[in-house]
Design an enzyme around this catalytic site. Sequence first.
Site, PDB file in Angstrom:
ATOM      1  CD  GLU A   1      -2.724  -1.209   2.545  1.00 31.51           C
ATOM      2  OE1 GLU A   1      -3.866  -1.627   2.307  1.00 31.51           O
ATOM      3  OE2 GLU A   1      -2.399  -0.733   3.645  1.00 31.51           O
TER       4      GLU A   1
ATOM      5  CB  CYS B   1      -8.667   1.667   7.850  1.00 31.86           C
ATOM      6  SG  CYS B   1      -8.109   1.151   6.213  1.00 31.86           S
TER       7      CYS B   1
END
Lengths: 621, 621
Positions: free
Chosen positions: A301, A394
Amino acid sequence: MLGPVALRRPGRLAPLPSSAARLDPASFLGAWQELNATATIQHCVDNIERTGVIDNLRRLTPGGPDVPFRGPWFADSDLYKTLEAIGWEIGRSGTGQWSHLLSEVADLLEQVQEADGYLNTYVQGTPGEEPFAQPERTHELYCAGHLMQAAVALHRGSGDERFLTVARRAADMIVKDFGGDGRPVIDGHAEVETALVELCRETGEPAYLEAARLQIERRGQRTLPPGRFDSIYYQDHLPVREATEALGHAVRQLYLAAGVTDVYLESGDETLLDAQRQLWDSAFRTKMFVTGGHGSRHRDESYGDPYELPPDRAYAETCASIAALQWCWRMLLATGEARYAEEMERTLLNAIAASTSHTGTAFFYSNPLQLRTGHEGSTEDAPSERLSWYKCACCPPNIARLLASVHSYAATADGTGLQLHLLTAGTFTGPALSATVQTGYPWDGDLVVTATGSGELAVRVPAWADGATVTVTGGELLAGPTPGEYLRVSCSDGATVHLSLPMTPRLVRADERADAVRGCVSVHRGPLVYCVEQADLPAGILVEQLRLAPSATVIDEVPDDGVTPVRLRLTGVARRPDTDLYAPYDPARATEDTPVSFTAIPYHSWANRGPGAMRVWLPLA
Amino acid sequence: MLGPVALRRPGRLAPLPSSAARLDPASFLGAWQELNATATIQHCVDNIERTGVIDNLRRLTPGGPDVPFRGPWFADSDLYKTLEAIGWEIGRSGTGQWSHLLSEVADLLEQVQEADGYLNTYVQGTPGEEPFAQPERTHELYCAGHLMQAAVALHRGSGDERFLTVARRAADMIVKDFGGDGRPVIDGHAEVETALVELCRETGEPAYLEAARLQIERRGQRTLPPGRFDSIYYQDHLPVREATEALGHAVRQLYLAAGVTDVYLESGDETLLDAQRQLWDSAFRTKMFVTGGHGSRHRDESYGDPYELPPDRAYAETCASIAALQWCWRMLLATGEARYAEEMERTLLNAIAASTSHTGTAFFYSNPLQLRTGHEGSTEDAPSERLSWYKCACCPPNIARLLASVHSYAATADGTGLQLHLLTAGTFTGPALSATVQTGYPWDGDLVVTATGSGELAVRVPAWADGATVTVTGGELLAGPTPGEYLRVSCSDGATVHLSLPMTPRLVRADERADAVRGCVSVHRGPLVYCVEQADLPAGILVEQLRLAPSATVIDEVPDDGVTPVRLRLTGVARRPDTDLYAPYDPARATEDTPVSFTAIPYHSWANRGPGAMRVWLPLA
């Protein structure tokens, strides 16, 4: 949003209290904020309950359910972000919708928090885990930070003291255990830094600022043991004053930068600001997608190399764009420079807006700029449509907390005047000067600002707004309108400023070093990036076949269809697909092109009509 | 390489025994094979010892060292692949260099193997692990497969029976436990399928073929529990006859395809071949890099969508190219079609050749087609230079086993004639017809084939070889030379065939759907892909600035520098870099171009002069 900043310096801007800003509910941002209030926050609450995040607390209380810990080790943070959203929403609307939830969670937190202030349901609830034994992995300070942010929001929004007390006890433990003489622990995921600074602002306790300062001073010493990830992933490879290239996990990088900038705002250490300026140039001038997405790589990421900006594999995590906005806001407060507000707007209206469905209850985690025909979209990693929830959840509560507070990012004010950064209809009340803004922006380019009180009104003129004009009544034009700067008007009470921004659709190219979009342009109108979706193409033509004429300058607007106020009509050709993956290059090769016109929609609206191919960057014929 | 195939059908080709093929040690492949023998294999042996792979066996024997298990759970396979390389090398050169190692390892395997044939140092040596409890993770059948392949190589190369006995016991356990009435276990990583078929060929035991058939019939039922990875990752999402798009982990996909094709070769089940033809088109005609690399994504080391072919983030794992070659070889044997040999050559001379340094002792795991100026290359994931070894060390011993057997992939033969697939100097001995090939290929396009005996000689004419000519003495030209087909000559004893391939450098474009290389061409000469490295550019010019003239057709050859027999001299311009990441598109924009000429080197030679930017695909001006 930030609390009052203690240190003031020239060029600095002062945040407005949440109550001093109101968005027009008919405006783009205002309607989105209402959708957040009526759909997204409750969706987060429901899913946090469903996925066991609150049970993770209940199971640790006497008589609690005998269930295993569920979710990832940072699941607490999803609860805290949702609480933060509720806190801002109470401050904004006074809602009592979640009173029972707040009461129960406050009870639970008080019961589960240990005597020394420690509170983490994963570590407390998992045999073999010890507090802060593996800070590179366990996100304990990260979760504590989100607790503090939630408590600040609830305190500002409702005057709640229970969460603030829990949060202060957690922060006090950090001060005591990891203070100057304590263990030099930092977290694998930056986040606690901004939270500690905010808690300092809310409580006036300087020890929290000092704890934040220690966090950023200790980072970059390679103290986090590299395991599955290396030091760069955690931004632990170089001290923050030397780490001037955006690297590693994008959300971590951007939260850290926001934290460093927050410490600068309260400490005035210019060496921190200097480094953040350089880091910002790296992130926003060599590694940002045109939609305001950050993070080029699915693997880890993370940020990629400069100009590594693949539209199809853009990771562009929603949380990274939110973090980017938070960092830009702090840079804006620190400098007053329009570039930071410009990028807040870009990411908010494009990458972040795209993350949420029109229903407010489905979300993208990754926000690619291209989806191919035949895309294998069965995984959470690169789905073809927004998902209701994620195993790593998230992003949805991050959206909820941002939207519940988004009005607070629109303007700043102090005793001398008012500054408008996000161009939106609404009312903004400063100590000297207040303003009501009437506009259909971002669909319409006319803004009428009516002043109450007197002082200097600053209105950001977007960098793309070549040809912007202004008419001032009851005031004196001091500067502008210059694209990429603030229009400045000395206003008397009742003055009106009519700013007119040109909304002609534009074509934008990328730096040639962005190889992945060579020979392509993206279509923009005002601050919005547009895209082409398969659903809008004539039968038998695939998105991959489209080519724009190199001289394409005439773009027609398509009227409101009830969903999208302005769609665009482009002209070009559909090119017959190649037959060989690799073939001899022939400069005189003939292509088989069929004229075609097709509709483009705002990027933020894509994938609301079922899965299908999409692209932002369109090749030129 | 394969043993004799039992079932013969029209169009099928018969492998040569290892001893029937000899590469000229001065040839490209021959020299590389010598380097493998003198440097790479021993480097693997040294590193397998250093990293504890042999200790993983020793610690499980009475009196063995009291050390923990080291390396990943599939570490055994690195040992087995090295043993396989030694087996082929013994068969090729008769070397006794590793006799002591073989003796010790055979002793160890015999001691560690359990009474039922089970043998896996990770599961046996790790408390809490049970055999085949988590086949999606533990690679037990994968490791057993590599044991069988090693035993086959050692048996063919040296007549060794000890490893073959151990391997048969392991295979017998698979037959017994996972046979038709046994547990339907499949492995998370395909590999055992080809191994079982080869063991059947070597021993004549049909139960091993049946065990392989069961493995492929059971795959695609979603029996492997999705955890961190999903069913597609393991190719367990669709039965092999329906799974006609290359998906998931690239090495797994390609090993599985080789296994399915191997089962076809021995069973004649045409439904398997039909599916593999479609799968091959997906892999090689929509998802392959121009270097012969496979796997577009670092994330999960997987295939991407069709035409998702990023040069910078090409994963192109060395093992995937090796697996691709192994699959193509089986498709070639099944069909006799030149396309499969063409792709074997592409990947061998480009992607695979690039994986190994000129020293034979450093390796790329991932083989990108572009490295940017400023690349952050400190991780194993995307290093700027070849590394001596990897934590996941699958690739180096895979290279060693391939190179030790590479001569066996060059030709096939049966009672009617001989077929030359890899164009290389060497001697190839068939039952009816033998051939000596003299050539400087791939640097030189002239091949002189001298026949011994009589029969039909087939020589593959590469698809790029427009204008190839042939002169036959002492034989009759039956067909060709046609690019992409086999030249066929009826040879008498002593006949000579002089094939002349045009070696003019060529520019190659990609399908326009390969967005990442839009507007670019790659430079080829013969079968070699070329690239431009920063080390060859004039001072002050970066690789990213280079543009080829659209009409660029004149490419000069640069004489042998002692390292690279043929470099190429290209002409173009250096373009002044852009200053804005995103800017208004202006069709009349002027660029600042400076004429420049620069040298290109074969892609397989890159990164042998220190780290630096590189690109295969060059933008046109």
